[in-house]
Write an enzyme that holds these catalytic residues in place. Structure first.
Site, mmCIF file in Angstrom:
data_model
loop_
_atom_site.group_PDB
_atom_site.id
_atom_site.type_symbol
_atom_site.label_atom_id
_atom_site.label_comp_id
_atom_site.label_asym_id
_atom_site.label_seq_id
_atom_site.Cartn_x
_atom_site.Cartn_y
_atom_site.Cartn_z
ATOM 1 N N ALA A 76 28.920 36.916 53.289
ATOM 2 C CA ALA A 76 29.081 37.994 52.328
ATOM 3 C C ALA A 76 28.820 37.479 50.912
ATOM 4 O O ALA A 76 28.982 36.296 50.625
ATOM 5 C CB ALA A 76 30.485 38.573 52.419
ATOM 6 N N GLY A 77 28.414 38.408 50.042
ATOM 7 C CA GLY A 77 28.148 38.054 48.653
ATOM 8 C C GLY A 77 26.677 38.008 48.321
ATOM 9 O O GLY A 77 26.291 38.159 47.168
ATOM 10 N N ASN A 88 30.575 31.274 40.727
ATOM 11 C CA ASN A 88 30.422 32.697 40.408
ATOM 12 C C ASN A 88 31.772 33.291 40.049
ATOM 13 O O ASN A 88 32.809 32.903 40.585
ATOM 14 C CB ASN A 88 29.787 33.444 41.591
ATOM 15 C CG ASN A 88 30.806 34.005 42.548
ATOM 16 O OD1 ASN A 88 31.357 35.090 42.324
ATOM 17 N ND2 ASN A 88 31.065 33.275 43.636
ATOM 18 N N PHE A 135 33.534 41.235 42.549
ATOM 19 C CA PHE A 135 33.295 42.361 43.469
ATOM 20 C C PHE A 135 32.438 43.452 42.820
ATOM 21 O O PHE A 135 32.745 44.651 42.932
ATOM 22 C CB PHE A 135 34.625 42.977 43.941
ATOM 23 C CG PHE A 135 35.418 42.140 44.898
ATOM 24 C CD1 PHE A 135 34.925 40.960 45.426
ATOM 25 C CD2 PHE A 135 36.702 42.543 45.283
ATOM 26 C CE1 PHE A 135 35.675 40.198 46.315
ATOM 27 C CE2 PHE A 135 37.464 41.787 46.175
ATOM 28 C CZ PHE A 135 36.945 40.620 46.685
ATOM 29 N N ASN A 171 32.440 43.288 54.907
ATOM 30 C CA ASN A 171 33.462 42.565 54.151
ATOM 31 C C ASN A 171 34.063 43.526 53.126
ATOM 32 O O ASN A 171 33.344 44.086 52.302
ATOM 33 C CB ASN A 171 32.811 41.350 53.474
ATOM 34 C CG ASN A 171 33.820 40.425 52.841
ATOM 35 O OD1 ASN A 171 34.598 40.828 51.975
ATOM 36 N ND2 ASN A 171 33.785 39.153 53.225
ATOM 37 N N ASN A 207 38.886 40.557 52.903
ATOM 38 C CA ASN A 207 38.756 39.543 51.855
ATOM 39 C C ASN A 207 39.941 39.641 50.900
ATOM 40 O O ASN A 207 40.033 40.561 50.092
ATOM 41 C CB ASN A 207 37.438 39.741 51.093
ATOM 42 C CG ASN A 207 37.155 38.609 50.112
ATOM 43 O OD1 ASN A 207 38.001 37.753 49.878
ATOM 44 N ND2 ASN A 207 35.969 38.611 49.539
ATOM 45 N N SER A 222 39.102 35.906 47.356
ATOM 46 C CA SER A 222 38.218 35.686 46.214
ATOM 47 C C SER A 222 39.049 35.363 44.976
ATOM 48 O O SER A 222 40.049 36.035 44.712
ATOM 49 C CB SER A 222 37.364 36.927 45.938
ATOM 50 O OG SER A 222 36.702 36.802 44.692
ATOM 51 N N ASN A 227 38.092 35.849 41.967
ATOM 52 C CA ASN A 227 37.499 36.546 40.827
ATOM 53 C C ASN A 227 38.036 37.942 40.572
ATOM 54 O O ASN A 227 37.579 38.633 39.673
ATOM 55 C CB ASN A 227 35.977 36.607 41.016
ATOM 56 C CG ASN A 227 35.372 35.224 41.094
ATOM 57 O OD1 ASN A 227 35.760 34.329 40.354
ATOM 58 N ND2 ASN A 227 34.442 35.038 42.022
ATOM 59 N N THR A 228 39.003 38.390 41.381
ATOM 60 C CA THR A 228 39.710 39.642 41.125
ATOM 61 C C THR A 228 41.160 39.284 40.832
ATOM 62 O O THR A 228 41.810 38.631 41.650
ATOM 63 C CB THR A 228 39.631 40.587 42.342
ATOM 64 O OG1 THR A 228 38.270 40.976 42.538
ATOM 65 C CG2 THR A 228 40.481 41.826 42.136
ATOM 66 N N LYS A 237 39.271 36.452 55.937
ATOM 67 C CA LYS A 237 38.601 35.365 55.210
ATOM 68 C C LYS A 237 39.603 34.691 54.293
ATOM 69 O O LYS A 237 40.242 35.351 53.464
ATOM 70 C CB LYS A 237 37.411 35.896 54.398
ATOM 71 C CG LYS A 237 36.554 34.781 53.811
ATOM 72 C CD LYS A 237 35.207 35.301 53.360
ATOM 73 C CE LYS A 237 34.285 34.161 52.946
ATOM 74 N NZ LYS A 237 32.922 34.633 52.609
ATOM 75 N N ASN A 242 36.340 30.743 51.941
ATOM 76 C CA ASN A 242 35.767 31.361 50.748
ATOM 77 C C ASN A 242 35.481 30.265 49.714
ATOM 78 O O ASN A 242 35.529 29.084 50.027
ATOM 79 C CB ASN A 242 36.754 32.405 50.188
ATOM 80 C CG ASN A 242 36.070 33.565 49.489
ATOM 81 O OD1 ASN A 242 35.066 33.383 48.805
ATOM 82 N ND2 ASN A 242 36.610 34.762 49.656
#
Length: 337
Positions: free
Chosen positions: A67-68, A116, A120, A143, A176, A179, A181-182, A217, A246
């Site tokens: 994913a991504g 990165n 999202f 995902n 997910n 991550s 980044n959230t 994940k 991840n």
């Protein structure tokens, strides 16, 4: 040709702009008559030894795209021509969101890595569903995540929305919660909220005529104690498997100029940790559930190491960018050998 000519040219430009430019090129060349067949002929490997059957699904080979890369399900048909056994789209959220401010994607060339902090960015699950209706037989993982502005106490609702919207158009789901980044997303990895979330999705799944596999994940930054919690949660909720891992927030051993950028690190530097997590989960659970191994696969040996550690399937992301599509073929040929 990719590493000697194409990659050096692409790496001269902004990574995010290059990503979308590359998408346009791949889409364009696949529309030329016979080209998609030629690409398949060059890169695809078919052999009975490569076939896998996991959680009720049949995989033509165990090498997938993580994913991504194709967040919005815009290129899964074309990308499958490079020999992937399955494609995971997303992370998708119920509502469209722009993600974090640019610049948010960084190459670490000296480390063969990427940082990165995309956040999202996606056009929302409904738009992706319309594109998934045009699937030409690609095995698809969906995902799913929560919108940035959704507080954690309401996160379950976001996952339910995306789960139900995607249900008829993907073959398996990935939850997910890992991550970096959230904001506060990783707090959902804690035992109590994660167990609640997975149980709710299992209930949603049970309402369907035919259920779909649900995988979790996880981050590579979890402690041994937290990984033992993951094993307990999988057993309690009876989900179908785990994707390990991840991106990481660790910056240990990096030498590249961009190493201090915030966000999730992927690529070679996380290969060992990802493999360690796979081995820990496989050994401590007595291989009680399937594991998809992802993180730092830049060679056939990297993939074989993860499979030896306990992974049933593997996924590429950063390695696909650095090594090119030949990597998929190399892994599959090594597996046959």
């Amino acid at each position: 040709m990719y590493k000697l000519i194409i990659r050096p040219i692409l790496f001269c430009f902004d990574p995010e702009k290059v990503h979308y430019f590359t998408f346009s090129i791949i889409r364009f060349i696949n529309r030329i008559p016979l080209v998609s067949g030629i690409i398949k002929f060059i890169y695809s490997v078919e052999h009975a030894k490569l076939e896998r059957e996991l959680f009720g699904l049949k995989f033509s080979n165990p090498v997938g795209l993580a994913a991504g890369f194709d967040k919005d399900a815009k290129l899964f048909n074309e990308l499958s021509n490079f020999g992937f056994g399955f494609i995971e789209i997303g992370t998708l959220t119920p509502k469209p969101q722009p993600g974090n401010p640019k610049k948010r994607l960084f190459r670490l060339k000296s480390d063969a890595a990427i940082i990165n902090r995309m956040g999202f960015n996606n056009g929302g699950v409904i738009e992706a569903v319309e594109r998934l209706k045009k699937n030409k037989g690609v095995l698809i993982g969906g995902n799913i995540g929560k919108n940035k502005l959704t507080p954690n106490e309401n996160a379950v609702d976001d996952y339910k929305i995306s789960f139900n919207a995607l249900f008829d158009f993907v073959d398996y789901f990935v939850v997910n919660v890992s991550s970096p980044n959230t904001p506060n997303l990783r707090a959902l990895q804690d035992k109590e909220p994660l167990t609640k979330l997975l149980k709710v999705l299992k209930v949603e799944n049970s309402k369907k005529d035919a259920q779909k596999p649900i995988l979790l994940k996880i981050a590579p930054d979890l402690t041994d104690s937290q990984l033992l919690d993951i094993i307990d949660i999988v057993a309690e909720t009876k989900i179908d498997g785990v994707i390990a891992t991840n991106t990481t927030i660790s910056r240990e051993g990096l030498i590249s100029e961009n190493k201090k950028e915030t966000g999730g690190l992927s690529g070679k530097p996380i290969s060992n940790r990802s493999t360690e997590v796979i081995r820990f989960l496989a050994e401590k659970s007595n291989k009680a559930f399937p594991i998809i191994g992802v993180g730092g696969i830049h060679s056939a040996k990297d993939a074989l190491d993860k499979i030896e550690a306990g992974a049933d399937l593997v996924q590429l992301y950063t390695g696909f960018i650095y090594e090119g599509p030949k990597l998929i073929k190399e892994i599959n040929k090594a597996l046959i050998a």
